[in-house]
Write an enzyme that holds these catalytic residues in place. Structure first.
Site, PDB file in Angstrom:
ATOM      1  N   ILE A 175      -0.312   2.202  -5.799  1.00 26.42           N
ATOM      2  CA  ILE A 175      -0.954   1.734  -4.576  1.00 26.42           C
ATOM      3  C   ILE A 175      -0.997   0.215  -4.653  1.00 26.42           C
ATOM      4  O   ILE A 175      -1.682  -0.334  -5.518  1.00 26.42           O
ATOM      5  CB  ILE A 175      -2.400   2.261  -4.458  1.00 26.42           C
ATOM      6  CG1 ILE A 175      -2.460   3.758  -4.683  1.00 26.42           C
ATOM      7  CG2 ILE A 175      -3.026   1.826  -3.127  1.00 26.42           C
ATOM      8  CD1 ILE A 175      -2.063   4.596  -3.529  1.00 26.42           C
ATOM      9  N   ARG A 177      -1.496  -3.241  -2.148  1.00 26.72           N
ATOM     10  CA  ARG A 177      -1.864  -3.586  -0.778  1.00 26.72           C
ATOM     11  C   ARG A 177      -0.728  -4.372  -0.126  1.00 26.72           C
ATOM     12  O   ARG A 177       0.020  -5.101  -0.795  1.00 26.72           O
ATOM     13  CB  ARG A 177      -3.168  -4.372  -0.752  1.00 26.72           C
ATOM     14  CG  ARG A 177      -3.027  -5.801  -1.221  1.00 26.72           C
ATOM     15  CD  ARG A 177      -4.341  -6.536  -1.026  1.00 26.72           C
ATOM     16  NE  ARG A 177      -4.141  -7.943  -1.298  1.00 26.72           N
ATOM     17  CZ  ARG A 177      -5.074  -8.742  -1.790  1.00 26.72           C
ATOM     18  NH1 ARG A 177      -6.271  -8.278  -2.069  1.00 26.72           N
ATOM     19  NH2 ARG A 177      -4.807 -10.011  -1.996  1.00 26.72           N
ATOM     20  N   TRP A 190       2.058  -6.534  -5.780  1.00 25.35           N
ATOM     21  CA  TRP A 190       1.838  -5.815  -7.040  1.00 25.35           C
ATOM     22  C   TRP A 190       1.638  -6.822  -8.154  1.00 25.35           C
ATOM     23  O   TRP A 190       2.293  -7.843  -8.226  1.00 25.35           O
ATOM     24  CB  TRP A 190       2.985  -4.852  -7.342  1.00 25.35           C
ATOM     25  CG  TRP A 190       4.384  -5.394  -7.220  1.00 25.35           C
ATOM     26  CD1 TRP A 190       4.822  -6.650  -7.539  1.00 25.35           C
ATOM     27  CD2 TRP A 190       5.529  -4.668  -6.742  1.00 25.35           C
ATOM     28  NE1 TRP A 190       6.152  -6.754  -7.298  1.00 25.35           N
ATOM     29  CE2 TRP A 190       6.625  -5.556  -6.817  1.00 25.35           C
ATOM     30  CE3 TRP A 190       5.738  -3.358  -6.297  1.00 25.35           C
ATOM     31  CZ2 TRP A 190       7.912  -5.184  -6.435  1.00 25.35           C
ATOM     32  CZ3 TRP A 190       7.013  -2.991  -5.919  1.00 25.35           C
ATOM     33  CH2 TRP A 190       8.081  -3.894  -5.981  1.00 25.35           C
ATOM     34  N   LEU A 191       0.687  -6.533  -9.028  1.00 31.82           N
ATOM     35  CA  LEU A 191       0.444  -7.434 -10.146  1.00 31.82           C
ATOM     36  C   LEU A 191       1.554  -7.221 -11.168  1.00 31.82           C
ATOM     37  O   LEU A 191       2.130  -6.141 -11.270  1.00 31.82           O
ATOM     38  CB  LEU A 191      -0.939  -7.151 -10.746  1.00 31.82           C
ATOM     39  CG  LEU A 191      -2.071  -7.298  -9.717  1.00 31.82           C
ATOM     40  CD1 LEU A 191      -3.421  -6.982 -10.339  1.00 31.82           C
ATOM     41  CD2 LEU A 191      -2.094  -8.706  -9.119  1.00 31.82           C
ATOM     42  N   ARG A 194       2.161  -4.063 -13.379  1.00 34.23           N
ATOM     43  CA  ARG A 194       2.071  -2.725 -12.796  1.00 34.23           C
ATOM     44  C   ARG A 194       3.461  -2.080 -12.668  1.00 34.23           C
ATOM     45  O   ARG A 194       4.478  -2.774 -12.633  1.00 34.23           O
ATOM     46  CB  ARG A 194       1.388  -2.799 -11.431  1.00 34.23           C
ATOM     47  CG  ARG A 194      -0.022  -3.337 -11.478  1.00 34.23           C
ATOM     48  CD  ARG A 194      -1.009  -2.314 -12.014  1.00 34.23           C
ATOM     49  NE  ARG A 194      -1.047  -1.125 -11.187  1.00 34.23           N
ATOM     50  CZ  ARG A 194      -1.783  -0.996 -10.091  1.00 34.23           C
ATOM     51  NH1 ARG A 194      -2.552  -1.976  -9.707  1.00 34.23           N
ATOM     52  NH2 ARG A 194      -1.763   0.119  -9.391  1.00 34.23           N
ATOM     53  N   GLY A 195       3.479  -0.743 -12.576  1.00 31.79           N
ATOM     54  CA  GLY A 195       4.712   0.033 -12.592  1.00 31.79           C
ATOM     55  C   GLY A 195       5.778  -0.446 -11.623  1.00 31.79           C
ATOM     56  O   GLY A 195       6.944  -0.633 -11.998  1.00 31.79           O
ATOM     57  N   GLU A 238       4.098  10.158 -11.560  1.00 31.75           N
ATOM     58  CA  GLU A 238       2.881  10.532 -10.847  1.00 31.75           C
ATOM     59  C   GLU A 238       3.103  11.810 -10.037  1.00 31.75           C
ATOM     60  O   GLU A 238       2.166  12.551  -9.786  1.00 31.75           O
ATOM     61  CB  GLU A 238       2.417   9.390  -9.936  1.00 31.75           C
ATOM     62  CG  GLU A 238       1.686   8.262 -10.659  1.00 31.75           C
ATOM     63  CD  GLU A 238       2.598   7.246 -11.309  1.00 31.75           C
ATOM     64  OE1 GLU A 238       3.834   7.381 -11.174  1.00 31.75           O
ATOM     65  OE2 GLU A 238       2.083   6.314 -11.962  1.00 31.75           O
ATOM     66  N   ASP A 287     -11.682  -8.900  -1.363  1.00 36.29           N
ATOM     67  CA  ASP A 287     -11.249  -7.991  -2.411  1.00 36.29           C
ATOM     68  C   ASP A 287     -12.404  -7.078  -2.856  1.00 36.29           C
ATOM     69  O   ASP A 287     -13.533  -7.257  -2.432  1.00 36.29           O
ATOM     70  CB  ASP A 287     -10.754  -8.831  -3.604  1.00 36.29           C
ATOM     71  CG  ASP A 287      -9.570  -8.192  -4.284  1.00 36.29           C
ATOM     72  OD1 ASP A 287      -9.448  -6.960  -4.222  1.00 36.29           O
ATOM     73  OD2 ASP A 287      -8.772  -8.922  -4.878  1.00 36.29           O
TER      74      ASP A 287
END
Lengths: 305, 151
Positions: A175, A177, A190-191, A194-195, A238, A287
């Site tokens: 997820i 944003r 995405w940071l 992260r995947g 997932e 946030d």
């Protein structure tokens, strides 16, 4: 209890008194946030805004606003049962070989559940009943919320982003944003660890200069939504984890634009690419910390279909 | 509190959570006026009145935090504090002999938490701006809240 899609989950929640329909016209610009915020703080029900101002598509909000609804979404009846889900995850991460015949029999139920894991690929899927291509794509038709007064713009808050790294067979769901910047463009925030970001990074190394396939699913069955936010081991998809939660295989279908697989029962699917070197300054947005965060550059996702 | 405010008019609220034995922890909100202000108030609490000699935990927040609500206080601590920079630990201070956690009877440590927003000088970084809904939207939702019948 298991749910075949989001509509099924909505119906069950309504029966349990865990969902409230809002027939009044409510603006996705700020007003929904204020209503959700008050409801969340009071541990109130999930909300279905049936009449978003300027739109014909309803908005489901505050869905997982209480631990009880998270448990229900995971197919459990109570919050305490969530511990069992955790134990199942732990045993999958480090499986112990059965000690003798009896132990093997005892472990059978677990292995039977593992059989539920690989997703089932459907050739005909509800999410592809209606398809809009190219210039028909227009995000302003979706009732996307602008959450806070000083936000940079409308924001897709719970899109399930599907990616696949070049070396991995598993699909990653995350997820992230997405700030809407054009009728067919959003910023994929995405940071770095992260995947999705890692898949993108590996793709760029193997296929320099080539567009990176992405799909975003909006409104899927609860096990898939929750699977996407659960910290599952990196090697496990997932989709597989969602299958475990649900007790039946996740049904997916192949995208029409590329080979990624998306949840077959999703309400809306956005298909497209990140084109190399296309980034845009993202934010500020209010946030979960209670503050607005700083502006930073992230890749741009162009929606083709 | 009026006695305290006479000496420190910047103090907005002062709370001793009863579960902290009524005197071992204080949470103080202030109108911050200069960098380092929180630390001055910490030492003020410890030294000004003898009653607070045994207050071994002091948390200082800005005036927008409700010191009587843990949810608010924890939010301030986790968003406005760096643990290494914003804690002050002192050893060998007077402590009541009832406090068996202190290393020596009658003598123990104190800790102060500066959970205020950090100002220029206290930080070099761009600081977060709290989210607030507009008054107009709040008013509109107030007006239809009963009709929505959510709760």
């Amino acid at each position: 209890m298991h749910y075949k899609d989001l509509r099924d989950f909505i119906a069950q929640l309504e029966q349990l008194g865990e969902l409230k329909r809002i027939p009044l016209e409510i603006d996705p610009y700020l007003e929904m946030t204020e209503i959700c915020d008050r409801t969340l703080r009071a541990e109130g029900p999930a909300l279905l805004f049936e009449n978003p101002k300027g739109h014909s598509i309803p908005v489901l909000a505050n869905l997982f606003g209480t631990p009880k609804r998270v448990a229900l979404g995971m197919g459990q009846e109570s919050v305490t049962a969530l511990r069992e889900v955790g134990q199942l995850l732990a045993s999958l991460k480090e499986p112990e070989p059965p000690k003798g015949f009896k132990d093997a029999l005892d472990k059978l139920p677990l292995f039977k559940q593992v059989l539920n894991m690989p997703p089932k690929v459907l050739s005909k899927a509800p999410c592809q009943e209606k398809v809009l291509v190219g210039s028909e794509v227009d995000l302003s038709r979706l009732p996307i919320q602008t959450c806070w007064p000083e936000d940079a713009g409308p924001l897709i808050t719970w899109g399930l982003v599907v990616t696949q790294g070049p070396h991995k067979s598993r699909h990653n769901l995350g997820i992230y944003r997405q700030q809407v910047i054009d009728k067919n463009k959003v910023i994929m925030r995405w940071l770095a660890h992260r995947g999705g970001a890692l898949d993108f990074q590996e793709w760029q190394q193997v296929h320099p200069g080539e567009p990176f396939p992405i799909a975003v699913a909006l409104g899927t069955d609860p096990a898939t939504i929750l699977g996407a936010v659960t910290p599952v081991p990196d090697t496990l998809s997932e989709y597989a984890f969602a299958g475990l939660l649900r007790g039946s295989r996740t049904e997916v279908t192949r995208c029409l634009t590329h080979n990624l697989q998306v949840p077959a029962s999703a309400e809306i699917v956005l298909e497209g690419f990140i084109y190399p070197d296309e980034t845009a300054p993202e934010g500020p947005f209010g946030d979960h910390t209670g503050y607005y965060n700083e502006v930073e550059a992230f890749p741009v996702f162009t929606i083709e279909r | 509190m009026p006695i305290l405010q006479k000496q420190f008019p910047e103090i907005v609220d002062f709370y001793l959570p009863p579960e902290g034995c009524s005197y071992r922890m204080a949470i103080v909100s202030i109108n911050k006026q200069y960098p380092g202000h929180a630390k001055r108030v910490m030492f003020g609490v410890w030294s000004f009145l003898r009653q607070f000699m045994y207050t071994k935990f002091v948390i200082i927040t800005d005036a927008d935090v409700n010191v009587r609500d843990w949810k608010d206080v924890i939010w301030a601590m986790t968003t406005r504090m760096d643990p290494a920079r914003d804690t002050t630990i002192i050893d060998n201070t007077p402590i009541d002999y009832l406090d068996f956690a202190s290393p020596v009877s009658g003598l123990g440590g104190k800790i102060g938490f500066d959970a205020t927003n950090k100002w220029r000088g206290e930080t070099q970084r761009e600081w977060g701006k709290p989210i607030r809904m507009t008054a107009a939207v709040k008013e509109k939702i107030d007006g239809i809240w009963e009709e929505l019948g959510i709760l």
